[in-house]
Scaffold this active site. Sequence first.
Site, PDB file in Angstrom:
ATOM      1  N   TYR A   1      25.507 -11.759 -15.568  1.00  0.00           N
ATOM      2  CA  TYR A   1      26.689 -12.663 -15.500  1.00  0.00           C
ATOM      3  C   TYR A   1      27.813 -12.352 -16.229  1.00  0.00           C
ATOM      4  CZ  TYR A   1      24.368 -14.715 -19.544  1.00  0.00           C
ATOM      5  OH  TYR A   1      23.651 -15.119 -20.708  1.00  0.00           O
TER       6      TYR A   1
ATOM      7  N   TYR B   1       0.761  -1.151   0.006  1.00  0.00           N
ATOM      8  CA  TYR B   1      -0.048   0.003   0.196  1.00  0.00           C
ATOM      9  C   TYR B   1       0.804   1.420   0.170  1.00  0.00           C
ATOM     10  CZ  TYR B   1      -3.199   3.624   1.623  1.00  0.00           C
ATOM     11  OH  TYR B   1      -4.016   4.811   1.811  1.00  0.00           O
TER      12      TYR B   1
ATOM     13  N   GLU C   1      29.419 -20.653 -11.820  1.00  0.00           N
ATOM     14  CA  GLU C   1      28.061 -20.473 -11.268  1.00  0.00           C
ATOM     15  C   GLU C   1      27.023 -21.005 -12.233  1.00  0.00           C
ATOM     16  OE1 GLU C   1      26.788 -16.403 -12.671  1.00  0.00           O
ATOM     17  OE2 GLU C   1      28.386 -16.378 -14.413  1.00  0.00           O
TER      18      GLU C   1
ATOM     19  N   LYS D   1      27.363 -29.347 -18.700  1.00  0.00           N
ATOM     20  CA  LYS D   1      25.849 -29.548 -18.760  1.00  0.00           C
ATOM     21  C   LYS D   1      25.991 -30.761 -17.757  1.00  0.00           C
ATOM     22  CE  LYS D   1      24.596 -27.082 -22.075  1.00  0.00           C
ATOM     23  NZ  LYS D   1      24.307 -27.012 -23.586  1.00  0.00           N
TER      24      LYS D   1
ATOM     25  N   CYS E   1     -16.170 -31.865 -25.210  1.00  0.00           N
ATOM     26  CA  CYS E   1     -17.285 -32.454 -25.092  1.00  0.00           C
ATOM     27  C   CYS E   1     -18.410 -31.360 -24.889  1.00  0.00           C
ATOM     28  CB  CYS E   1     -17.366 -33.448 -23.977  1.00  0.00           C
ATOM     29  SG  CYS E   1     -18.988 -33.954 -23.415  1.00  0.00           S
TER      30      CYS E   1
ATOM     31  N   CYS F   1     -17.161 -38.487 -26.433  1.00  0.00           N
ATOM     32  CA  CYS F   1     -16.612 -38.262 -25.338  1.00  0.00           C
ATOM     33  C   CYS F   1     -16.525 -39.389 -24.388  1.00  0.00           C
ATOM     34  CB  CYS F   1     -17.623 -37.176 -24.520  1.00  0.00           C
ATOM     35  SG  CYS F   1     -17.125 -37.078 -22.613  1.00  0.00           S
TER      36      CYS F   1
ATOM     37  N   CYS G   1     -22.146 -33.614 -18.792  1.00  0.00           N
ATOM     38  CA  CYS G   1     -21.244 -34.873 -18.821  1.00  0.00           C
ATOM     39  C   CYS G   1     -20.495 -35.130 -17.193  1.00  0.00           C
ATOM     40  CB  CYS G   1     -20.017 -34.261 -19.655  1.00  0.00           C
ATOM     41  SG  CYS G   1     -18.641 -35.587 -19.534  1.00  0.00           S
TER      42      CYS G   1
ATOM     43  N   LYS H   1      24.394 -22.384 -15.170  1.00  0.00           N
ATOM     44  CA  LYS H   1      24.052 -21.857 -16.538  1.00  0.00           C
ATOM     45  C   LYS H   1      22.875 -21.719 -16.626  1.00  0.00           C
ATOM     46  CE  LYS H   1      24.877 -22.878 -21.347  1.00  0.00           C
ATOM     47  NZ  LYS H   1      23.688 -22.401 -22.016  1.00  0.00           N
TER      48      LYS H   1
ATOM     49  N   LEU I   1      29.235 -20.718 -25.579  1.00  0.00           N
ATOM     50  CA  LEU I   1      30.128 -21.302 -25.028  1.00  0.00           C
ATOM     51  C   LEU I   1      30.513 -22.655 -25.409  1.00  0.00           C
ATOM     52  CD1 LEU I   1      28.658 -20.647 -21.374  1.00  0.00           C
ATOM     53  CD2 LEU I   1      30.843 -19.829 -22.339  1.00  0.00           C
TER      54      LEU I   1
ATOM     55  N   TYR J   1       4.106   1.451  -1.039  1.00  0.00           N
ATOM     56  CA  TYR J   1       4.446   1.527  -2.320  1.00  0.00           C
ATOM     57  C   TYR J   1       3.562   2.259  -3.390  1.00  0.00           C
ATOM     58  CZ  TYR J   1       7.227   0.145  -6.298  1.00  0.00           C
ATOM     59  OH  TYR J   1       8.018  -0.125  -7.378  1.00  0.00           O
ATOM     60  N   ASP J   2       2.694   1.723  -3.273  1.00  0.00           N
ATOM     61  CA  ASP J   2       1.617   2.265  -4.407  1.00  0.00           C
ATOM     62  C   ASP J   2       1.364   3.731  -4.002  1.00  0.00           C
ATOM     63  OD1 ASP J   2       0.932  -0.158  -5.369  1.00  0.00           O
ATOM     64  OD2 ASP J   2      -0.796  -0.593  -4.398  1.00  0.00           O
TER      65      ASP J   2
ATOM     66  N   ASP K   1      18.718 -21.337 -17.995  1.00  0.00           N
ATOM     67  CA  ASP K   1      18.191 -21.557 -19.185  1.00  0.00           C
ATOM     68  C   ASP K   1      17.204 -20.801 -19.453  1.00  0.00           C
ATOM     69  OD1 ASP K   1      17.686 -23.225 -21.246  1.00  0.00           O
ATOM     70  OD2 ASP K   1      16.776 -24.721 -20.457  1.00  0.00           O
TER      71      ASP K   1
ATOM     72  N   CYS L   1     -19.465 -39.504 -21.490  1.00  0.00           N
ATOM     73  CA  CYS L   1     -20.660 -39.388 -21.535  1.00  0.00           C
ATOM     74  C   CYS L   1     -21.271 -39.783 -23.036  1.00  0.00           C
ATOM     75  CB  CYS L   1     -21.434 -38.220 -21.366  1.00  0.00           C
ATOM     76  SG  CYS L   1     -21.017 -36.738 -22.332  1.00  0.00           S
TER      77      CYS L   1
HETATM   78  S1  IVH Z   1      28.901 -16.391 -19.655  1.00  0.00           S
HETATM   79  C1  IVH Z   1      31.650 -16.061 -23.444  1.00  0.00           C
HETATM   80  N1  IVH Z   1      27.470 -17.034 -17.687  1.00  0.00           N
HETATM   81  O1  IVH Z   1      25.063 -19.613 -22.229  1.00  0.00           O
HETATM   82  C2  IVH Z   1      30.311 -16.101 -23.042  1.00  0.00           C
HETATM   83  N2  IVH Z   1      26.755 -17.458 -20.217  1.00  0.00           N
HETATM   84  O2  IVH Z   1      26.406 -20.840 -24.654  1.00  0.00           O
HETATM   85  C3  IVH Z   1      29.981 -15.531 -21.857  1.00  0.00           C
HETATM   86  N3  IVH Z   1      24.500 -18.591 -20.060  1.00  0.00           N
HETATM   87  O3  IVH Z   1      24.656 -17.141 -24.796  1.00  0.00           O
HETATM   88  C4  IVH Z   1      28.693 -16.028 -21.290  1.00  0.00           C
HETATM   89  N4  IVH Z   1      24.120 -18.792 -18.064  1.00  0.00           N
HETATM   90  O4  IVH Z   1      23.099 -17.231 -22.946  1.00  0.00           O
HETATM   91  C5  IVH Z   1      27.608 -16.863 -19.036  1.00  0.00           C
HETATM   92  N5  IVH Z   1      26.273 -18.113 -15.856  1.00  0.00           N
HETATM   93  C6  IVH Z   1      26.205 -17.998 -17.415  1.00  0.00           C
HETATM   94  C7  IVH Z   1      25.357 -18.234 -18.213  1.00  0.00           C
HETATM   95  C8  IVH Z   1      25.651 -17.973 -19.645  1.00  0.00           C
HETATM   96  C9  IVH Z   1      23.539 -18.952 -19.251  1.00  0.00           C
HETATM   97  C10 IVH Z   1      24.170 -18.498 -21.554  1.00  0.00           C
HETATM   98  C11 IVH Z   1      24.340 -17.316 -22.563  1.00  0.00           C
HETATM   99  C12 IVH Z   1      25.299 -17.710 -23.546  1.00  0.00           C
HETATM  100  C13 IVH Z   1      24.998 -19.269 -23.650  1.00  0.00           C
HETATM  101  C14 IVH Z   1      26.465 -19.680 -24.284  1.00  0.00           C
END
Ligand code: IVH
Length: 665
Positions: free
Chosen positions: A222, A32, A112, A316, A428, A410, A433, A114, A81, A34-35, A116, A413
Amino acid sequence: MSSRKRYEELKKEIFKHDHLYHVLDKPEISDYEYDQLYSELLEIEKSNPDWVGQDSPSLRVGSNPLDFFEKAQHTLPMLSLSNSYSVEDILEFDKRIKKFLNSESPISYFCEPKYDGLAIELVYENGVLVRALTRGDGITGEDVTANVKTIRNIPLRIPSDLSRLEIRGEVLMFKKDFKELNAAQEESGENSFANPRNAAAGSIRQLDSRIAAKRNLKFMAYAPGSVEGLNYHSQSDFHKHLQQWGFRLPGQHKKQPLSQLCESADEVLEFYSAIHKVRKELDYDIDGIVIKVNSLSLQQDLGLIAKSPRWATAAKYPPEQATTVLEQIVVQVGRTGALTPVAVMKPVKVGGVTVSSATLHNQDEIDRKDLRIGDTVVIQRAGDVIPEIVSVILQKRSPSSIPYLLPTHCPSCGTRAEKILEEAVLRCPNRHCPAVMKEALKHFVSRKAMNLDKIGDRLIETLYDSGLVRKFSDLYQLKKESLLELERQGEKSAENVIASIETSKKTTLQRLIYSLGIRFVGEQTASLIADHFGSLDSFLSATDEELLKIPEVGPKVCSAIKDFLQNKEATTEAKHLIELGVAVQQPRRKSSGPLTGKSFLITGTLPVKRESAKEFIESNGGKMLSSVSSKLNYLVAGDDPGSKLEKAEKLGVQIISWEDLQKLV
Ligand code: IVH
């Protein structure tokens, strides 16, 4: 204070609270409050449109749709990568680096997750976010700035006076937001997304940034793009900068740190397996870890191979796939009558979880994969959560197998199923049903609907099959004695069921409307309808014109509501619920205060959201009415007031502004 000064101060305050809420998970003020800050800012912007700059927090809600995305070049190419798939690959990567550097001593690696999602580059000029580009082909990307500015954990302004600073990262959707989005998409008859990555990417590719604004996307930073003038010597230094600039770091609130400086290949392997273990519990999908040589000068020595840096690799995790046999395809009938084919498979472990069924969505999907009963299939846990059939192993197919066709009728039924134009699903059409009714009842009792929390899916099935409950109102006429006649119903549990039915009678109009299961009317829409009409009766006699006044009710939703309202049986049933004791109350708890004993109604646009205004009135003891009458004490009028103003004037009701109201308090 001059309003310009106040404006700048408000922006700062809002940035601070965005950071506390979205980055640190430590809000210091209520929604609130914040609003209030936000609407004060909007007010000032309204009177001073030329002050609105690229860092205005008002950009968070999106702006007018674009016709297309402009293309723009990256200052430095966005690389890809190299991949590693095993412990051996990781050790090999470490060896290659040592060989290239002609060194025997351990290398420090920054590791760190990766992520998705969708890679994005943010461009800050003099600390202000001016542009956001997709990766594109690595050289040229698309300008998705308006969409990216709606992502609330991305700072619109950072404490850096470098003339240009580029930050790269990934746009993600959390698993829970993905589930909610898909449920809402399905409810509104729109296509669902296959996984959170597609949902995130699909949201960023919308030309209308107001859609992205609603999707609750997140950004994980990243890597640097072009960062001339920035003082840093390593990847871990860069991450310290990221934190100071206000970005969220991975796992900063978690026990298992999700990013780590590893001092040797062995430590990297430990991290690799530690993250594998917690992977399932993370808020978002990852497909491995990224291992980066920490030292910037070593990175420069190592350089590139083709389009990937030699100093980094994506390690991976083995794909979570398995093969099994598709034993059967059963067709489920949903609450809206949709017929969904579901694969029943020989149970098999995939990534630590036993899987025995997977949705096949619709006939098109079955045709595309050419799935047949008896096939040996490859299954995978897509996006870490939902199992899916990826493909058929054709070599193992029996020569006598035949293509699978969904039934024309269906399965519950026997009514002929209908295919609605432009929809992939069969439905259906029979409102009575049994399968549709059971699903409707399950929805009715569910937590966010009427919340009959002692009645689960199994009991609904039993109650329906025994004939005790065939429609919503039957639930409110259940007797303990009849429950006791059911199998597996003991004294205590029957009492609990009756008690939970009793408790559920005290509800809100929003829940009641939501529980009726009107197509396209999800929780949010139900809440808007409830706010608009204030009572079940006035909702049941709504006209198209009235319905279309509600935000989010467009022609499609309106016509679905109309179908419901014209269905005599359905509306009688809704009224019957009230007769049986279902009582809708004002949603918020009443407090007493300076407005106690006074009644209020709002018309027109106030400087704060309606919801917040109502909360303000009710938390100070005031009562909200739903229409103008002589009982009304105050009409709070904002911009563009409706017909209520005229009526109130006629009846001599006192008309006040939002500011007057605050003075009253
Ligand atoms: S470093 C030289 N860190 O992976 C590339 N990339 O296959 C510097 N990605 O296009 C990227 N998590 O979209 C980096 N912790 C992470 C990542 C990351 C996902 C993706 C990024 C990049 C793809 C490369």
